[in-house]
Structure formats: C-alpha cells, structure tokens
Design a protein around this motif. Structure first.
Motif, PDB file in Angstrom:
ATOM      1  N   MET A   1     -88.907  23.776 -34.212  1.00  0.00           N
ATOM      2  CA  MET A   1     -89.235  22.522 -33.552  1.00  0.00           C
ATOM      3  C   MET A   1     -88.479  22.433 -32.231  1.00  0.00           C
ATOM      4  N   THR A   2     -89.130  21.932 -31.202  1.00  0.00           N
ATOM      5  CA  THR A   2     -88.519  21.816 -29.884  1.00  0.00           C
ATOM      6  C   THR A   2     -87.390  20.796 -29.901  1.00  0.00           C
ATOM      7  N   ALA A   3     -86.268  21.164 -29.262  1.00  0.00           N
ATOM      8  CA  ALA A   3     -85.127  20.244 -29.182  1.00  0.00           C
ATOM      9  C   ALA A   3     -85.476  19.064 -28.286  1.00  0.00           C
ATOM     10  N   PRO A   4     -84.913  17.885 -28.557  1.00  0.00           N
ATOM     11  CA  PRO A   4     -85.198  16.708 -27.726  1.00  0.00           C
ATOM     12  C   PRO A   4     -84.712  16.901 -26.291  1.00  0.00           C
ATOM     13  N   ARG A  79     -68.834  12.692 -21.711  1.00  0.00           N
ATOM     14  CA  ARG A  79     -68.976  14.095 -21.319  1.00  0.00           C
ATOM     15  C   ARG A  79     -69.536  14.910 -22.491  1.00  0.00           C
ATOM     16  N   GLY A  80     -70.656  15.597 -22.243  1.00  0.00           N
ATOM     17  CA  GLY A  80     -71.228  16.458 -23.262  1.00  0.00           C
ATOM     18  C   GLY A  80     -72.258  15.816 -24.167  1.00  0.00           C
ATOM     19  N   TYR A  81     -72.454  14.510 -24.054  1.00  0.00           N
ATOM     20  CA  TYR A  81     -73.353  13.791 -24.961  1.00  0.00           C
ATOM     21  C   TYR A  81     -74.572  13.244 -24.226  1.00  0.00           C
ATOM     22  N   GLY A  82     -75.610  12.932 -24.993  1.00  0.00           N
ATOM     23  CA  GLY A  82     -76.777  12.215 -24.478  1.00  0.00           C
ATOM     24  C   GLY A  82     -77.355  12.853 -23.238  1.00  0.00           C
ATOM     25  N   ASP A  83     -77.480  12.053 -22.169  1.00  0.00           N
ATOM     26  CA  ASP A  83     -78.035  12.563 -20.916  1.00  0.00           C
ATOM     27  C   ASP A  83     -76.953  12.785 -19.862  1.00  0.00           C
ATOM     28  N   GLU A 177     -71.965  24.077 -35.196  1.00  0.00           N
ATOM     29  CA  GLU A 177     -73.086  23.627 -34.358  1.00  0.00           C
ATOM     30  C   GLU A 177     -74.402  23.708 -35.121  1.00  0.00           C
ATOM     31  N   ARG A 178     -74.585  24.803 -35.825  1.00  0.00           N
ATOM     32  CA  ARG A 178     -75.816  24.968 -36.611  1.00  0.00           C
ATOM     33  C   ARG A 178     -75.861  23.945 -37.740  1.00  0.00           C
ATOM     34  N   GLY A 179     -74.704  23.679 -38.320  1.00  0.00           N
ATOM     35  CA  GLY A 179     -74.660  22.710 -39.404  1.00  0.00           C
ATOM     36  C   GLY A 179     -75.053  21.313 -38.958  1.00  0.00           C
ATOM     37  N   LEU A 180     -74.635  20.920 -37.751  1.00  0.00           N
ATOM     38  CA  LEU A 180     -74.962  19.585 -37.248  1.00  0.00           C
ATOM     39  C   LEU A 180     -76.430  19.439 -36.871  1.00  0.00           C
ATOM     40  N   THR A 181     -77.059  20.528 -36.448  1.00  0.00           N
ATOM     41  CA  THR A 181     -78.415  20.427 -35.897  1.00  0.00           C
ATOM     42  C   THR A 181     -79.517  20.874 -36.854  1.00  0.00           C
ATOM     43  N   LYS A 182     -79.185  21.604 -37.915  1.00  0.00           N
ATOM     44  CA  LYS A 182     -80.251  22.104 -38.785  1.00  0.00           C
ATOM     45  C   LYS A 182     -80.944  20.952 -39.505  1.00  0.00           C
ATOM     46  N   ASN A 183     -82.163  21.223 -39.922  1.00  0.00           N
ATOM     47  CA  ASN A 183     -82.980  20.200 -40.601  1.00  0.00           C
ATOM     48  C   ASN A 183     -83.041  18.908 -39.799  1.00  0.00           C
ATOM     49  N   ASN A 184     -83.225  19.066 -38.489  1.00  0.00           N
ATOM     50  CA  ASN A 184     -83.362  17.915 -37.584  1.00  0.00           C
ATOM     51  C   ASN A 184     -82.162  16.965 -37.641  1.00  0.00           C
ATOM     52  N   ARG A 214     -79.689  11.531 -35.181  1.00  0.00           N
ATOM     53  CA  ARG A 214     -80.203  12.869 -35.533  1.00  0.00           C
ATOM     54  C   ARG A 214     -80.895  13.510 -34.341  1.00  0.00           C
ATOM     55  N   SER A 215     -81.621  12.703 -33.581  1.00  0.00           N
ATOM     56  CA  SER A 215     -82.310  13.236 -32.405  1.00  0.00           C
ATOM     57  C   SER A 215     -81.319  13.587 -31.303  1.00  0.00           C
ATOM     58  N   ALA A 216     -80.341  12.694 -31.055  1.00  0.00           N
ATOM     59  CA  ALA A 216     -79.416  12.896 -29.941  1.00  0.00           C
ATOM     60  C   ALA A 216     -78.522  14.115 -30.132  1.00  0.00           C
ATOM     61  N   ILE A 217     -78.133  14.420 -31.376  1.00  0.00           N
ATOM     62  CA  ILE A 217     -77.244  15.568 -31.599  1.00  0.00           C
ATOM     63  C   ILE A 217     -77.982  16.883 -31.376  1.00  0.00           C
ATOM     64  N   ARG A 218     -79.323  16.840 -31.391  1.00  0.00           N
ATOM     65  CA  ARG A 218     -80.121  18.053 -31.195  1.00  0.00           C
ATOM     66  C   ARG A 218     -80.435  18.320 -29.729  1.00  0.00           C
ATOM     67  N   ILE A 219     -80.019  17.433 -28.830  1.00  0.00           N
ATOM     68  CA  ILE A 219     -80.156  17.714 -27.400  1.00  0.00           C
ATOM     69  C   ILE A 219     -79.347  18.968 -27.096  1.00  0.00           C
ATOM     70  N   PRO A 220     -79.903  19.929 -26.385  1.00  0.00           N
ATOM     71  CA  PRO A 220     -79.176  21.188 -26.133  1.00  0.00           C
ATOM     72  C   PRO A 220     -77.782  20.944 -25.558  1.00  0.00           C
ATOM     73  N   GLY A 221     -76.797  21.520 -26.215  1.00  0.00           N
ATOM     74  CA  GLY A 221     -75.416  21.412 -25.771  1.00  0.00           C
ATOM     75  C   GLY A 221     -74.644  20.273 -26.390  1.00  0.00           C
ATOM     76  N   ALA A 222     -75.318  19.273 -26.959  1.00  0.00           N
ATOM     77  CA  ALA A 222     -74.622  18.091 -27.465  1.00  0.00           C
ATOM     78  C   ALA A 222     -73.752  18.409 -28.683  1.00  0.00           C
ATOM     79  N   ALA A 223     -74.268  19.187 -29.622  1.00  0.00           N
ATOM     80  CA  ALA A 223     -73.485  19.508 -30.817  1.00  0.00           C
ATOM     81  C   ALA A 223     -72.235  20.304 -30.446  1.00  0.00           C
ATOM     82  N   HIS A 224     -72.395  21.282 -29.570  1.00  0.00           N
ATOM     83  CA  HIS A 224     -71.234  22.075 -29.152  1.00  0.00           C
ATOM     84  C   HIS A 224     -70.197  21.192 -28.460  1.00  0.00           C
ATOM     85  N   SER A 225     -70.643  20.321 -27.578  1.00  0.00           N
ATOM     86  CA  SER A 225     -69.713  19.450 -26.861  1.00  0.00           C
ATOM     87  C   SER A 225     -68.996  18.516 -27.830  1.00  0.00           C
TER      88      SER A 225
END
Length: 315
Positions: A1-4, A79-83, A177-184, A214-225
């Motif tokens: 599924m495409t990341a938000p 820093r690192g979150y949302g937009d 990072e994978r744990g936070l973002t898996k299964n949407n 759940r959507s916001a943490i899947r934004i690319p880079g957000a989980a790592h940050s």
C-alpha cells in the motif's frame, strides 16, 4: 500500500496552515484565530508540541479554545513529524530547544508559553532551561522533568517496568521502524489503547485519533524520526553530550509551571511527576480523573482550562 503523502495532515478547520523556516529546516505549523478573525500578532503566543508517534492534530481542541480566549495558538509538527522536514539528525535536546526558539522568533515574538505532551514536554523543559528568556511559562501533559524521569527509571521498579522495555526495544536499527508502520500502523493504535483511560476506548473520538495517528506514522521518514528522539534520550546518557545536557537541565525554573497527569496513566507514574517540584518550585500539579497518558485528548476542556491558568499566572 502506498505511504501517505505528508500533505494529508493538513486538515481543514478553523485554523491556518503555514510553513515556517527556523533553525535550518522547514516546519509545518497550524495557527488558530478567534471567530475567523485575523491572527493577532499582539496576542500572547502559545506553542503546542506533540508527543511520540503523533503530530499537530493532537492539539486540535486546545487550538480553538486558546484562540477563543485571545491567544495566538500555534501547534507544530515537530522536527521529523507530519509535514515538517525530516532531516537525518538534530533529534537531541540542544537542537530541539533551538527549534522552538527559532519558531518563536520566526513568528515575531520574544517569548511564548510552551505546552507539551510526552516528548514535546521534554522539549518544553529543555527550552525553558537552556533559553529562559524565551519562555513565559510551561504546561506539561504526562511529561516529567528529564532528570526526574532518569532517576525514576533507575530507582523505581514500577517506572522501570513501564518505560524501559519500550525504550530498549527502540534502540536497534530498522526493526522498530517496521514495527511502527506494518499493518498500516497497527502498533501505534495498540500503544494508544494501552496508554489511555478505559472509558475513552470504543468512542468515536478514540477511533478517529487512532486512524489519524496510524496514517501519520506511515509518512515516509516519520517513524524513523520518532524513534530518533527515543534513541538519543537513551544513548546520550552514556556520552559526553548527554551528560552536559543533564547538567544544563539541572537548574531551578522561576517561571510558572502547570503539570497535568492523567489518573490512569500507566506509562508515567505519580511518584515520577511529584519529584519535579525540585526543578520547578512554582509548579502546580493537576490530575485529570479517568484519563490516561493522553489527557489533552481524553479530557480536552479540562486540560485547556489548566493551560489558560498557566497563562494567567505569568501576567
């Protein structure tokens, strides 16, 4: 599924979305004004800082309430979150305090009241200690002083059990990072449910918050940050920069401090918060009955009232 896409966090409402450059990066901020009026440059500034795995929307209730009371309320994607930008570094206490100072100045102010939840509260503590002239007062939700938190983890078995397993699991690369973002983003909802009061579960509000987080943490880079905040907090204890930071934090604040804790918060325990009076003699502690770790969302009117009391205390 495409990341938000990051722009998906720019929800329409009685507020304005802005991009502000401060401390070398771009921040997405959201400002509210009373009754649709123009944002008042002369109104007292209140900067709202969210916690772990969250974003500005955490403060949607306080934004409108504070604006109606005549404040200039600004909720920030840290820093690192949302937009906001997601640089590879800068998740240490020194830089995060510099982010807040830069935002205050970019908004045209010399001082502000800071409000923070969890990690955002630690940024409030840091900014008040490192840049005392920039901070009028602070209001904290489920966010003890960093020295009190460190001591509690070392000395209090219950606090260590509540906090340390999560903190340790976040130190390895990539897997968290994978744990936070898996299964949407299912893990983010699990943590939200674990840390909030039982009466909030099953409500439409809880479901809405869980969906947005759940959507916001899947934004690319957000989980790592998000995890970099946790990694620095732990690893810095064993490095010279962390020791210097804690030394700088070991100072008594003369400003008004309102500390808010949910009665059912099983993540930050009462004894940990009670110790904060050592660094904040003007601290006033308020317990929100029936709420957990996210009291500002579980009981928004009560928390907003406490923030306004912090503002009145520094008049």
């Amino acid at each position: 599924m495409t990341a938000p896409d990051p722009s998906t966090v720019r929800f329409a409402g009685p507020w304005q979305h802005r991009d502000i450059h401060a401390n070398g990066i771009r921040f997405h901020v959201v400002e509210a004004a009373a009754d649709g009026a123009d944002l008042r440059a002369d109104a007292p500034l209140v900067v709202l800082l969210h916690g772990f795995a969250d974003f500005w929307w955490s403060w949607r209730h306080q934004l409108t309430t504070l604006a109606a009371a005549g404040c200039r309320a600004v909720a920030v994607d840290l820093r690192g979150y949302g937009d906001s930008d997601k640089p590879p570094r800068g998740y240490d206490g020194w830089t995060l305090a510099g982010d807040v100072v830069g935002l205050i100045r970019a908004l045209g102010y010399g001082q502000a009241t800071l409000v923070g939840h969890a990690d955002g509260g630690l940024v409030c503590w840091a900014t008040a200690a490192l840049h005392p002239r920039m901070v009028d007062s602070i209001a904290l939700v489920s966010s003890p002083h960093p020295i009190a938190l460190r001591r509690a983890v070392r000395r209090n078995k219950a606090q260590r059990r509540a906090l340390l397993p999560h903190l340790l699991s976040y130190q390895v690369p990539l897997v968290p990072e994978r744990g936070l973002t898996k299964n949407n983003g299912d893990e983010v909802e699990r943590l939200l449910r674990l840390r909030t009061g039982a009466s909030w579960h099953g409500t439409a509000e809880f479901d809405d918050v869980a969906t947005q987080m759940r959507s916001a943490i899947r934004i690319p880079g957000a989980a790592h940050s998000a995890l970099e905040y946790q990694r620095w907090a732990f690893r810095s204890q064993f490095r010279s920069d962390g020791r210097r930071f804690m030394q700088a934090m070991d100072t008594e604040l003369s400003i008004p401090v309102v500390q808010i804790r949910g009665e059912q918060d099983r993540y930050i325990l009462p004894r940990t918060v009670e110790a904060d009076a050592h660094w904040a003699p003007r601290r006033r502690l308020h317990t929100v009955l029936g709420a957990g770790h996210y009291a500002h969302q579980e009981a928004p009117d009560e928390v907003s009232d406490q923030i306004l009391k912090a503002l009145r205390a520094c008049e």
